[in-house]
Every structure is written in structure tokens, then in C-alpha cells.
Design an enzyme around this catalytic site. Structure first.
Site, PDB file in Angstrom:
ATOM      1  N   HIS A  72       0.855  -1.192   0.000  1.00  0.00           N
ATOM      2  CA  HIS A  72       0.000   0.000   0.000  1.00  0.00           C
ATOM      3  C   HIS A  72       0.893   1.245   0.000  1.00  0.00           C
ATOM      4  CE1 HIS A  72      -4.081   1.774   1.283  1.00  0.00           C
ATOM      5  NE2 HIS A  72      -3.277   2.810   1.072  1.00  0.00           N
ATOM      6  N   HIS A  74       1.229   4.925  -2.271  1.00  0.00           N
ATOM      7  CA  HIS A  74       0.691   5.791  -3.315  1.00  0.00           C
ATOM      8  C   HIS A  74       1.815   6.517  -4.054  1.00  0.00           C
ATOM      9  CE1 HIS A  74      -3.658   5.626  -2.259  1.00  0.00           C
ATOM     10  NE2 HIS A  74      -3.177   5.336  -1.058  1.00  0.00           N
ATOM     11  N   ASP A  76       1.629   9.383  -5.780  1.00  0.00           N
ATOM     12  CA  ASP A  76       1.645  10.839  -5.593  1.00  0.00           C
ATOM     13  C   ASP A  76       1.941  11.254  -4.156  1.00  0.00           C
ATOM     14  OD1 ASP A  76      -0.722   9.743  -4.770  1.00  0.00           O
ATOM     15  OD2 ASP A  76      -2.028  11.201  -5.744  1.00  0.00           O
ATOM     16  N   GLY A 230     -10.232   7.696  -1.789  1.00  0.00           N
ATOM     17  CA  GLY A 230     -11.033   8.918  -1.666  1.00  0.00           C
ATOM     18  C   GLY A 230     -11.846   8.952  -0.385  1.00  0.00           C
ATOM     19  N   HIS A 257      -9.801   0.947   0.008  1.00  0.00           N
ATOM     20  CA  HIS A 257      -9.664   1.812   1.169  1.00  0.00           C
ATOM     21  C   HIS A 257     -11.012   1.808   1.898  1.00  0.00           C
ATOM     22  CE1 HIS A 257      -6.198   3.400  -1.043  1.00  0.00           C
ATOM     23  NE2 HIS A 257      -5.865   4.148  -0.004  1.00  0.00           N
ATOM     24  N   GLU A 260     -11.171   3.655   7.356  1.00  0.00           N
ATOM     25  CA  GLU A 260     -10.133   4.581   7.810  1.00  0.00           C
ATOM     26  C   GLU A 260     -10.749   5.750   8.555  1.00  0.00           C
ATOM     27  OE1 GLU A 260      -6.398   7.180   5.955  1.00  0.00           O
ATOM     28  OE2 GLU A 260      -7.931   6.370   4.625  1.00  0.00           O
TER      29      GLU A 260
END
Length: 893
Positions: A72, A74, A76, A230, A257, A260
Site C-alpha cells: 500500500h 501511493h 503521488d 477517496g 480503502h 479509515e
């Protein structure tokens, strides 16, 4: 997927209560750890209650040197600050600062970050410079390079292509750019790289669908999975279920996701599991607040990608200690430490592992177990995972050995069974001095214990399985196993996951019931039947073949004597006692309650009678455990019947652990699953009419098994994803869709099968060198569960078993012997085949682990006494192959 340390001999028995004490030595310091019958799956009320005995902490250098998997991360959120500056200057993009340390204040958050909103501000900066193809390629390569420097050997980098099209790039151009970066990294660096495409919750569903489309189009270029990221609050994953429908139809893996945000709660996880079918969960912090959902995640072996630093910074948790990682781990969830965003969160994967050690007191063994979880849950093929897990374990143990750590606890850990490389020698001088003893029972677990004679270890089953630890250097180990005979198979413990009540009652009992009920066979069924021999010929023709009409008649005759409470109880007793005689340790009895309501019983009456007798038999015969699967018949039962039976399954479903406490205690009910069987598979057009029932079963976390793939492999995907099936019965045509077969192997989705006439009829084209298609499924790593089904309705012909009475009996052992001979199975193949059923039944994880422990312990003991020595293959390493013997098993089933 067995986890944790081996439990004691008594706890290996079903229902065992006695605990054990395991003593080990680390750098000469003796430590003692208590364990109970649940092994590592003890459900702790708080993290500190399950913290193991203290062990020397691993340094950050050691953690960095460990090979690790990052699942996991990302793109960016992991861009180097220096690269951001260079790209901005090249592209003429305005930044708040062009000085690296100053820029870090904007793109790296601190632990006192007040909210998720502020955390996400950093991405506005990083995404500005990632709108050009070359920038995406460079970023991808550098993320992989940074990971490799931190000891990461496998990484899945995720990103959302739609966030990189602000300057006229197409989705395909974005994908080409990141694929180029992946290929460059794999060519230049010691790392395996894959890509996960992310949909975005806040975007319209058609955009998510487009991203799902691009995911499967690039599946052969390194894209391994689809994700949904998102904001969770106000953007449920069910809004994007069509996109995940496409992903599942294409046999693509997925992770989501969810759980969270505290504002979204456990409901976000529930929606993700129910509507999207994830193979893994991202974050999952809120799962702790929904125990029954957590048990479902445990039993389905859904891993959680844990990002504890990120979770604290986004205020998913209030303190590091508040993270439920320790509780998840102790309950049996495969948690995998991950970074989320290395730049934004200012972390490395090695520092995340250090945090588990510092905050949650994870021992070296537990840290290596989590490393293995990472590789085990990677979106790789089963063959790739086995190799990378073996290599990783070898390297970790080598590093620990050179640092003076005792390796014995690792050898006792069932999770690592079958992975230890051939040339790893535990008799090395580095760890050879480690020695300790347990109480007065003579159990020595230092390396000197490996020379313990059989007479000494016979008094302690754990010691028996630890005997002779050194690994043979030659492939054959200097020993040839005896032939596998019917007597050998009879002596092995077995597990039967599909035993139909109305097709498994002995013919002698059935004949007595017909006589006692005064049934006129000619008047009722249009046949002359005046003896047991006549009944045998009707139900089990000598030719071995039923026509459709004769099979229906056989079913009608069988069902006619299963219509009262007493008849049902006698039938259950007959079937279970026959299973006990055949050394079956776990049996799933498959019943269609509607079949037994012809004389006034309701489906609730039928179920209760069977469960009452089941409970009675389990008390009088503690060596067997029985679960009940209630099923509907495709093509016979209408949607109303489906719904009624689904409600019955929920009412009578198996309860365990905290579920029992919530329902008033007791041993729980015995309905472990809902089945859909029949003379045909469900048609695709039928699923919309049954959707509400399948959704109801998913909402209540009921296990489902379905007949599928008998004539068309496409029905398997429907059963898995729309029906929510955890097992497939039949699946004869799965080989016609190689990608589906690979998906089932990767996800460990078992197929119930046997040497039935249906199998032979639907798989004629694959009767190759192995003699039957079971070998084809096994060679493709599909977990095959050999079941008895309606054993009394068929008789195998052309058997190699000489004794005619044994052939007529069509016992489970006879079937297994035929499979062994037709498929050219070794004893290692046979044990693996039997183990599939123990590991993939519908009992909770802790029960499955105990059943598996019991199976291996009894099997090894039985086989050793009959001259068998080598049972399990371990991977090649360093140019030397090996076959793992019982002396290396160490009780690590």
C-alpha cells in the site's frame, strides 16, 4: 494459512483445553511463554493482554536488511521533495518554495497534523508536477528505487490515472508512462513491481467504471489489481459496484480503502465487503467496532493493509497505542505493515516495522510473520508467492542467525511450514548453543533436542514431531517411501466437506426403514423390491451408471424414509458413525430441509432434529466434529424457498467465541453454511431474482457453497461474485478458462469434487497422462476437496481394489486410493490433498487450525510407524532440492 505457534498435544485435539509452556533461549537469556488451546488466535480484550515475553529488539539496520513486501504505497504521496522541485522548474510550475527543507514543510506532515483535510493538502503540490508522461515515469522509478534501498523486494504502487490528465494526457498515455517506470525499475533494481489502479469515491460512477476498464486492459502490462480510494463519508463503495462487477468478471484482484475514517465507521467496511468483494482491505481501523464483521474477515482470510503512522496523522486513531493492529494480529487477521505515503507521512517501511516493535511489543518472530503475510497476500500467482515467501524467510533467518537470535521459535511456527529452504542448517554454531527445558516432562527445545531418541519423544507428541531437525542435502534424502495402500489411506485422518444425508445412509438401514414403514415398493415406485439385494441394485447399479430416470427414482426411495424425527435421527447416526469408522474427523452434512417435510415436519423441525442428534453424537464420539450445510435445489426451489432457507441458516448458524457470549453462551448451533446444488447450475438470468437473498446472506456473513462450472465455466464467476460462494462444488469446466483457474488458485478457492460420473462425463477431453482431471486441478494449485457426495447412489467401476466387498462399499478410502493411483500421487501429494479439506471447511479459523494440527500430528505418527519418512517438499534453494521429512516438521502443521 495456518498461523501461530504449535499448540500442545492436548490442544491439538478438538475441544482440548490444556495449555502448554514453550521455553526458548535468545542470546543465552531464557524466556517462557504460555499458550492456550487457541494458539496464536487468542482473542484479546486489549493489546497488552497478549504481549509475548520480552525479546531483544531488532535494530533498524536489521529491519532494513529484511526483505519486505509493500502492498500500500501511493505514487503521488511518495514523490521525493528534490524531484518535485526539479520537475516544477522544468515545467514552470509555481511552488511555495524551491528549497528542499522548506518545501518539506508543505509536503511532509507531522504527527500533530490536525485533520485528514490538512493531510491531503500535500497532494495538491505533488500532483501539479505529475501531469507529464516523463514525470510519471520518473516518479514511478524513484518510488521503486527508494523502496529497494529500504529492503523492499516486492511493491505494489497504486495511483489513480484520472488525477494525471489535467494537461491533455489520455488515460492510456498515463498508463503507458507508469508501465515504463515499472519496467525500468524491474530491469535496474532488485525488486518486483506491480501497479494498482485506484478509482475515486467522490467521482461519478462512470469514471470509476472507465478506470476499471483500463485496469483489465493493462493486466498483462503489470497492473495487478483495482482499488477504491477517496473520502468515505458520503461516498459509499456500493455506488461503484458496477465497476467492481467488471473487475470480478475479468478475474482481477481488488483491494479497497475502507474503515479509515471514524465518520464512516465499520459500515464502510461492511459495504465494501458486501458490494465489492475485496481480497484485501486498506486501513480497516474501524473494523474493531464490529465483532461479527471482524470474524468474517478472519474466517475469509481477508488481509488488512495497516498504515499506523498515516492513520495517526489523519486522526483515524487518537494515539499510536489506540491502533487495533495488535488485537487484529492476535485474533488471526493477516495484517501487513505498509507506508501509505512515504513522503507525506515521512516514513519508510522499516520504520513502520520498528513502530510495531516499539508501540505494540511485537517479537522478532511476529515481525517476520508479518513480513511473510506481506508476501503471502501479494497479488502474485501462487507459484510466485511460494518462491518469494521461501526466499524471504531464508534471508530473514540468515540475518537473525548471524545476529545471535534463537531460530527455534521460527521452526515451531506452522505459518512457515513447507517454506524452509533445503540448505538452511539449524545446527550452525551461531545458534547451536541455544538450549532450554520445560518443567519436568523432559521436553528440550534447544538444538540438542534434535537428537532425542524416539523412545523419549514418544512420551511427548510435540517432541515426536520435532525429532531430527537437520535437513537432508539430497533430493531423495537417502530413503524411498513405501507404496500407498488401502490400509495406509484407511489409517489417515480425513475431512469430508460434502456428505448428502439422503444419499449416504447405509442400504441396510434404508431397507429396515422401508420394512418398518410398510412401504409397498411396487405401488409407490413401480418397482419390484423384495430384498436388500434388490434395493442395492436399484440404488447402486452394478454397472456403476444411473440414467436420469433411475437416479431420480433412487432419490425418491431414499427420501421416503427420511420424513420423521426418528428416521432423521437414525439416519444422521448411521452416516456419522460410518464416517467415524472411516477415520473422518470433520464432516459437513449436506441437507435440503424441504425434502423432509412430506409428513408434517417443518424445515425448522427438520433442522432442529438433525442438530440435536449431531450434538449428541459429538458428545459420545468426541473424535469427530459435524457441521450442517442446508441447501436449496437449483431448478426445483423458487425464490421464496431460497429466502426461507436463508433465514433458517441465519437462525441456526454456527456461533463461536464472543458470538456465543452475545447469544447466551453454549456451544452454538451447527449450521455452518448455505448451499445451492441440483441437477444443473444456476442460470445467469436467475441471479437477479435471487439477489435479495444472496445480499441477505452476505449481510449476515453466512458461508455459501454453490454448484457451478459443470457445463460452463462462466457460472463459476457468477457463483463467486454474485452468489458470494466461498467454495465451488463441481467446477468441472474451470480448465476452459485459464485466467479463472489462476484466480481461484491465487485466492485459495476450493473445489468440491470426487470420482463421479459427472466428472468423467464433463472432462473427457482432459483425461491425459494423469488419468483424470483431478491431477490437472492440483497441478494448477486449485485446492481440491475430495468429498463423498451421495456415495450410496454410485459404484465405481474398473477399480484397482481387489476385494469386491470393499469395491461395493465405495468408501472414502477406496476413492482416495483410486485418485492416488490415477494421478500418480506421492505421500506428500496425498497429505496435501487431505489437508485442503481441513483448512477450508466452514468452521472458524481457530477450529480449522486445531483440526489441521490434529491431522498432521496423527498422520505423521501413523506413517512413521509404517516406514514412511519424507512427506513434504520444500522449495529449491541454492541449487539443492530437498524433501522435508517428519523430523523437520517440528509439529509445525
Amino acid at each position: 494459512n495456518n498461523k501461530g505457534m504449535l499448540s500442545s498435544s492436548s490442544s491439538l485435539m478438538v475441544g482440548g483445553e490444556q495449555g502448554s509452556v514453550i521455553t526458548s533461549s535468545i542470546n543465552g537469556n531464557t524466556t517462557t511463554t504460555n499458550s492456550n488451546n487457541s494458539g496464536a488466535n487468542v482473542i484479546a480484550s486489549n493489546p497488552s493482554s497478549s504481549i509475548p515475553a520480552a525479546a531483544p529488539a531488532l535494530s533498524l539496520d536489521i529491519l532494513r536488511s529484511f526483505p519486505k513486501a509493500e502492498l500500500h504505497r501511493h505514487l503521488d504521496g511518495s514523490l521525493r521533495p528534490a524531484t518535485i522541485i526539479e520537475l516544477a522548474l522544468e515545467q514552470g510550475i509555481q511552488l511555495p518554495s524551491y528549497e528542499e527543507n522548506e518545501l518539506r514543510k508543505y509536503v511532509c506532515v507531522r504527527d500533530d497534523c490536525p485533520s485528514l483535510e490538512e493531510y491531503l493538502l500535500a497532494f495538491e503540490i505533488t500532483l501539479r508536477v505529475l501531469q507529464k508522461s516523463y514525470a510519471i515515469t520518473r516518479a514511478m522509478y524513484e518510488v521503486c528505487e527508494d523502496a529497494a534501498r529500504d529492503g523492499v523486494r516486492y511493491i505494489e504502487v497504486r495511483f489513480s490515472p484520472v488525477l494525471h490528465v489535467n494537461e491533455a494526457l489520455s488515460l492510456s498515455a498515463v498508463m503507458d508512462a507508469i508501465v515504463e517506470g515499472k519496467e525500468m525499475a524491474e530491469y535496474r533494481l532488485p525488486i518486483t513491481v506491480q501497479i494498482i489502479v485506484c478509482g475515486m469515491r467522490q467521482l461519478p460512477s462512470h469514471v470509476t467504471h472507465d478506470l476499471a476498464e483500463i485496469t483489465w486492459r493493462y493486466r498483462h502490462k503489470g497492473v495487478c489489481a483495482f482499488d477504491l480510494a477517496g473520502p468515505e463519508v458520503g461516498f459509499s463503495s456500493k455506488l461503484h459496484k458496477e465497476a467492481f462487477g467488471l473487475i470480478r468478471d475479468k478475474c482481477i484482484q481488488c483491494t479497497l480503502h475502507c474503515g479509515e475514517s471514524p465518520g464512516a465507521g465499520w459500515e464502510s467496511i461492511h459495504d465494501s465487503v458486501r458490494y465489492c468483494g475485496p481480497n484485501r482491505l486498506g486501513h480497516g481501523v474501524q473494523l474493531i467496532h464490529k465483532p461479527d464483521l471482524m470474524q468474517y474477515v478472519i474466517d475469509r482470510n481477508i488481509a488488512i493493509e495497516c498504515c499506523i503512522t498515516s492513520n495517526f496523522q489523519t486522526k483515524a486513531i487518537t494515539t499510536y497505542k489506540a491502533h487495533p493492529a495488535r488485537i487484529y494480529f492476535d485474533k488471526g487477521i493477516e495484517i501487513v505493515p505498509c507506508c501509505d505515503n512515504t513522503t507525506v507521512s515521512n516514513v519508510l517501511l522499516s520504520t513502520e516495522y520498528a513502530k510495531y516493535q516499539e508501540v505494540f511489543h511485537f517479537s522478532p518472530l511476529e515481525l517476520v510473520r508479518m513480513i511473510d503475510y506481506g508476501f503471502n497476500n501479494a497479488f502474485l500467482s501462487s507459484t510466485q508467492k511460494r518462491r518469494i515467501r521461501a526466499e524471504s524467510l531464508y534471508q530473514c533467518l540468515t540475518i537473525l542467525s548471524s545476529s545471535g537470535y534463537d531460530l527455534l521459535p521460527f521452526k515451531q511456527c506452522r505459518q512457515f511450514f513447507g517454506l524452509l529452504p533445503a540448505d538452511f542448517d539449524l545446527n550452525s554454531t551461531v545458534v547451536g548453543a541455544a538450549a532450554a527445558a520445560v518443567g519436568g516432562n523432559g521436553l528440550s527445545v534447544g538444538l540438542t533436542a534434535f537428537a532425542t531418541p524416539a523412545s523419549a519423544s514418544a512420551a511427548n507428541p510435540l517432541m515426536m514431531m520435532m525429532r531430527g531437525f537437520s535437513i537432508p542435502k539430497r533430493y531423495w534424502g537417502g530413503h524411498t517411501n513405501p507404496d500407498i495402500t488401502l490400509d495406509i489411506i484407511k489409517g489417515l485422518p480425513k475431512c469430508d466437506l460434502h456428505c448428502r444425508l439422503d444419499g449416504s445412509v447405509s442400504l441396510s438401514l434404508m431397507w429396515r426403514e422401508i420394512q418398518d414403514a410398510g412401504i409397498d415398493m411396487h405401488k409407490t415406485f413401480g418397482v419390484n423390491c423384495n430384498s436388500l439385494e434388490d434395493l442395492t441394485q436399484l440404488l447402486c447399479p452394478a454397472s456403476g451408471d444411473h440414467t436420469h430416470a433411475t437416479r431420480l427414482r433412487a432419490k425418491r426411495i431414499s427420501k421416503s424414509v427420511l420424513q420423521t424425527h426418528n428416521q432423521l435421527k437414525r439416519a444422521v447416526e448411521d452416516v456419522v458413525l460410518q464416517a467415524v469408522k472411516e477415520n473422518v474427523r470433520y464432516l459437513e452434512l449436506v441437507v435440503r430441509p424441504f425434502t423432509h417435510t412430506q409428513r408434517g415436519l417443518t424445515i425448522h423441525d427438520v433442522t432442529q432434529s438433525i442438530l440435536d442428534k449431531k450434538t449428541e453424537l459429538e458428545k459420545s464420539h468426541p473424535q469427530i466434529r459435524v457441521g450442517l450445510v442446508c441447501y436449496v435445489s437449483a431448478g426445483v426451489d423458487d425464490p421464496i424457498h431460497y429466502r426461507k432457507l436463508a433465514k433458517l441458516c441465519v437462525k441456526f448458524r454456527y456461533l463461536s467465541g464472543h458470538h456465543q457470549a452475545e447469544s447466551g453462551g453454549g456451544s452454538g448451533h451447527g449450521v455452518v453454511g448455505f448451499g445451492v446444488f441440483g441437477d444443473r447450475d444456476l442460470n445467469p438470468v436467475e441471479y437477479p431474482m435471487l439477489k435479495s437473498t444472496f445480499d441477505y446472506l452476505k449481510a449476515h456473513h453466512v458461508n455459501v457453497v454453490m454448484s457451478a462450472g459443470e457445463e460452463n465455466a462462466a457460472t463459476i464467476a457468477k457463483a463467486l461474485h454474485e452468489g458470494g460462494a466461498a467454495r465451488i462444488s463441481g467446477g468441472f469446466r474451470v480448465h476452459t478458462r485459464p485466467r479463472l483457474m489462476a484466480y481461484m488458485a491465487t485466492q485459495n478457492i476450493p473445489i468440491e469434487i470426487s470420482l463421479t460420473d459427472k466428472l468423467i462425463r464433463y472432462t473427457e477431453e482432459v483425461h491425459t497422462f494423469a488419468g483424470n482431471p483431478i491431477r490437472l486441478f492440483v497441478d494448477n494449485d486449485i485446492p481440491v476437496a475430495i468429498c463423498s457426495f451421495r456415495a450410496q447412489f454410485s459404484r465405481l467401476t474398473n477399480l484397482t481394489v481387489a476385494n469386491e466387498s470393499q469395491r461395493a462399499e465405495h468408501s472414502r478410502s477406496v476413492t482416495l486410493l483410486e485418485i492416488v493411483r490415477a494421478c500418480n500421487f506421492s505421500i506428500a501429494d496425498l497429505l496435501s490433498l487431505l489437508n485442503h479439506s481441513f483448512q477450508r471447511n466452514f468452521q472458524p479459523l481457530d477450529v480449522r487450525d486445531r483440526l489441521t494440527d490434529q491431522f498432521y500430528q496423527e498422520s505423521i505418527s501413523f506413517l512413521e510407524k509404517r516406514g514412511f519418512k519424507y512427506f513434504f517438499r520444500v522449495p529449491f534453494h541454492g541449487g539443492t532440492a530437498s524433501v522435508l521429512s517428519s523430523s523437520h516438521l517440528n509439529a509445525s502443521s
